[in-house]
Write a protein that holds these residues in place. Sequence first.
Motif, short mmCIF file in Angstrom:
data_model
loop_
_atom_site.label_atom_id
_atom_site.label_comp_id
_atom_site.label_asym_id
_atom_site.label_seq_id
_atom_site.Cartn_x
_atom_site.Cartn_y
_atom_site.Cartn_z
N MET A 1 7.04 -6.57 10.12
CA MET A 1 6.37 -7.26 9.02
C MET A 1 5.56 -6.26 8.19
SD MET A 1 3.65 -10.43 9.17
CE MET A 1 2.97 -11.08 7.66
N GLU A 2 5.89 -6.20 6.91
CA GLU A 2 5.21 -5.25 6.05
C GLU A 2 3.86 -5.81 5.61
OE1 GLU A 2 7.61 -4.12 2.81
OE2 GLU A 2 9.25 -3.33 4.04
N VAL A 3 2.92 -4.88 5.47
CA VAL A 3 1.57 -5.25 5.06
C VAL A 3 1.41 -5.00 3.57
CG1 VAL A 3 -0.89 -4.85 5.46
CG2 VAL A 3 0.73 -4.63 7.36
N ASP A 4 0.78 -5.91 2.89
CA ASP A 4 0.55 -5.76 1.46
C ASP A 4 -0.56 -4.75 1.24
OD1 ASP A 4 0.51 -6.03 -1.25
OD2 ASP A 4 -0.59 -7.94 -1.25
N LEU A 5 -0.20 -3.62 0.64
CA LEU A 5 -1.16 -2.54 0.40
C LEU A 5 -1.47 -2.39 -1.08
CD1 LEU A 5 0.32 0.15 2.82
CD2 LEU A 5 -1.57 -1.43 3.25
N SER A 6 -1.22 -3.42 -1.85
CA SER A 6 -1.46 -3.33 -3.29
C SER A 6 -2.95 -3.17 -3.61
CB SER A 6 -0.90 -4.58 -4.00
OG SER A 6 -1.51 -5.76 -3.46
N GLY A 7 -3.82 -3.77 -2.81
CA GLY A 7 -5.25 -3.65 -3.06
C GLY A 7 -5.94 -2.63 -2.18
N LEU A 43 0.26 18.95 6.29
CA LEU A 43 -0.84 18.88 5.33
C LEU A 43 -0.32 18.57 3.92
CD1 LEU A 43 -3.08 21.88 6.47
CD2 LEU A 43 -3.45 19.45 6.89
N ASP A 44 0.79 19.18 3.55
CA ASP A 44 1.38 18.89 2.24
C ASP A 44 1.85 17.43 2.17
OD1 ASP A 44 0.90 21.49 1.49
OD2 ASP A 44 2.89 22.19 2.09
N TRP A 45 2.39 16.93 3.29
CA TRP A 45 2.78 15.52 3.33
C TRP A 45 1.57 14.61 3.13
CZ3 TRP A 45 0.87 12.16 7.09
CH2 TRP A 45 1.38 10.86 7.05
N ALA A 46 0.44 14.95 3.78
CA ALA A 46 -0.77 14.14 3.66
C ALA A 46 -1.28 14.15 2.21
CB ALA A 46 -1.85 14.68 4.59
N LYS A 47 -1.22 15.29 1.56
CA LYS A 47 -1.66 15.35 0.17
C LYS A 47 -0.76 14.50 -0.73
CE LYS A 47 -2.67 18.55 -3.60
NZ LYS A 47 -2.69 19.97 -4.05
N SER A 48 0.55 14.55 -0.47
CA SER A 48 1.48 13.76 -1.27
C SER A 48 1.23 12.26 -1.08
CB SER A 48 2.91 14.11 -0.88
OG SER A 48 3.84 13.29 -1.55
N VAL A 49 0.97 11.84 0.16
CA VAL A 49 0.72 10.44 0.44
C VAL A 49 -0.55 9.97 -0.26
CG1 VAL A 49 0.15 8.80 2.27
CG2 VAL A 49 2.01 10.41 2.60
N VAL A 50 -1.60 10.78 -0.21
CA VAL A 50 -2.87 10.41 -0.83
C VAL A 50 -2.71 10.30 -2.35
CG1 VAL A 50 -5.23 11.19 -1.27
CG2 VAL A 50 -4.28 11.36 1.03
N MET A 58 3.22 3.79 -3.35
CA MET A 58 3.47 3.92 -1.91
C MET A 58 4.87 3.42 -1.58
SD MET A 58 -0.20 2.74 -0.36
CE MET A 58 -0.31 1.38 -1.51
N PRO A 59 5.61 4.20 -0.78
CA PRO A 59 6.97 3.77 -0.43
C PRO A 59 6.94 2.54 0.47
CG PRO A 59 6.36 5.72 0.82
CD PRO A 59 5.27 5.49 -0.19
N PRO A 60 8.00 1.74 0.46
CA PRO A 60 8.03 0.55 1.32
C PRO A 60 8.00 0.93 2.80
CG PRO A 60 9.91 0.59 -0.20
CD PRO A 60 9.19 1.86 -0.37
N GLY A 61 7.34 0.09 3.58
CA GLY A 61 7.24 0.34 5.01
C GLY A 61 6.06 1.21 5.41
N THR A 62 5.24 1.60 4.46
CA THR A 62 4.06 2.41 4.78
C THR A 62 3.03 1.57 5.50
OG1 THR A 62 4.46 3.74 2.79
CG2 THR A 62 2.30 3.94 3.84
N GLN A 63 2.49 2.12 6.59
CA GLN A 63 1.49 1.42 7.38
C GLN A 63 0.08 1.91 7.04
OE1 GLN A 63 2.36 -1.12 9.37
NE2 GLN A 63 4.53 -0.77 8.88
N VAL A 64 -0.90 1.06 7.33
CA VAL A 64 -2.29 1.43 7.06
C VAL A 64 -2.69 2.64 7.90
CG1 VAL A 64 -4.68 0.62 7.11
CG2 VAL A 64 -2.85 -0.96 6.48
N GLU A 65 -2.20 2.71 9.14
CA GLU A 65 -2.54 3.83 10.02
C GLU A 65 -2.04 5.15 9.43
OE1 GLU A 65 -1.18 1.05 10.96
OE2 GLU A 65 -2.77 0.13 12.19
#
Length: 215
Positions: A1-7, A43-50, A58-65
Motif C-alpha cells: 500500500m502506497e503512502v500519499d506523500l504529496s504533503g 550520498l549522491d543518491w540521498a542528495k538526489s532524493v532530497v 518523488m518516484p512511485p513506491g517511495t517510503q517515508v523511511e
Amino acid sequence: MEVDLSGFNIDAPRWDQCTFLGRVKHFFNITDPRTVFVSEQELDWAKSVVEKSRMGLMPPGTQVEQLLYAKKLYDSAFHPDTGEKMNVIGRMSFQVPGGMIITGFMLQFYRTMPAVVFWQWVNQSFNALVNYTNRNAVSPTSVRQISELRPAWSTDLIPGQPGLHRETLSQKKKKKQTNKQKTQPQKTKTTTKKKNPKNKQHPPPPKQEQSLLCS
C-alpha cells in the motif's frame, strides 16, 4: 500500500525543536558517526532524493523511511548553505571519532617536547578544519583571509604547551616519589630510657641494733 506523500515536507524537523529532547535527537541524528562510512554513491543518491522531494517529483513506491534516511545522509554530508559535499574530516559526524583519536595520541606521546608541539598542532588544525567546513557560507570568505588566519588557528595554544609539559612531568615525578615513600617499610627506632642516677632509689639503711641495757 502506497503512502500519499504529496504533503510531505522533507525540510521540516523530524522532532519538535521547541523542546530540549527534540533538539538532542535532531543533532544526534545528523552527527551519527556511522554516516562517515557511507559510500559516495549513496550520498549522491540521498542528495538526489532530497532535491526531487523538494520539487515534488518523488518516484512511485517511495517510503517515508527512505525519505528520512536520505535527509539524514544529506544533512550529515552536505553544507546547508551551499549544498556542496563537505570533506569527511570536517564533517560534524567525524568530530567525535576524530577528536578521540587525536586525544589518544596526545595522551600517549607527551614525554618529549617535539611530540607535544606536533600533536597540539594536529589538534588545532583539526579543529580549524571542522570550523571552516561548517562555517556560515552566506558571508563568503576569501582565500587571503583563510591564509592569514590559518597560522593563528593552529598555533594559538602551542606557546603555552612547554610550560604545561614541564609542569605535568614535575607533578608525575612528585607523585611517583610520594608513592615510593609510602611503599617503603618505615624503620621503627627503639629507644631505651636511660636511668637517671639522681632518681635512683637507694635501699634503706640497715637498722642499728639497739643494745639492751641491763638494769
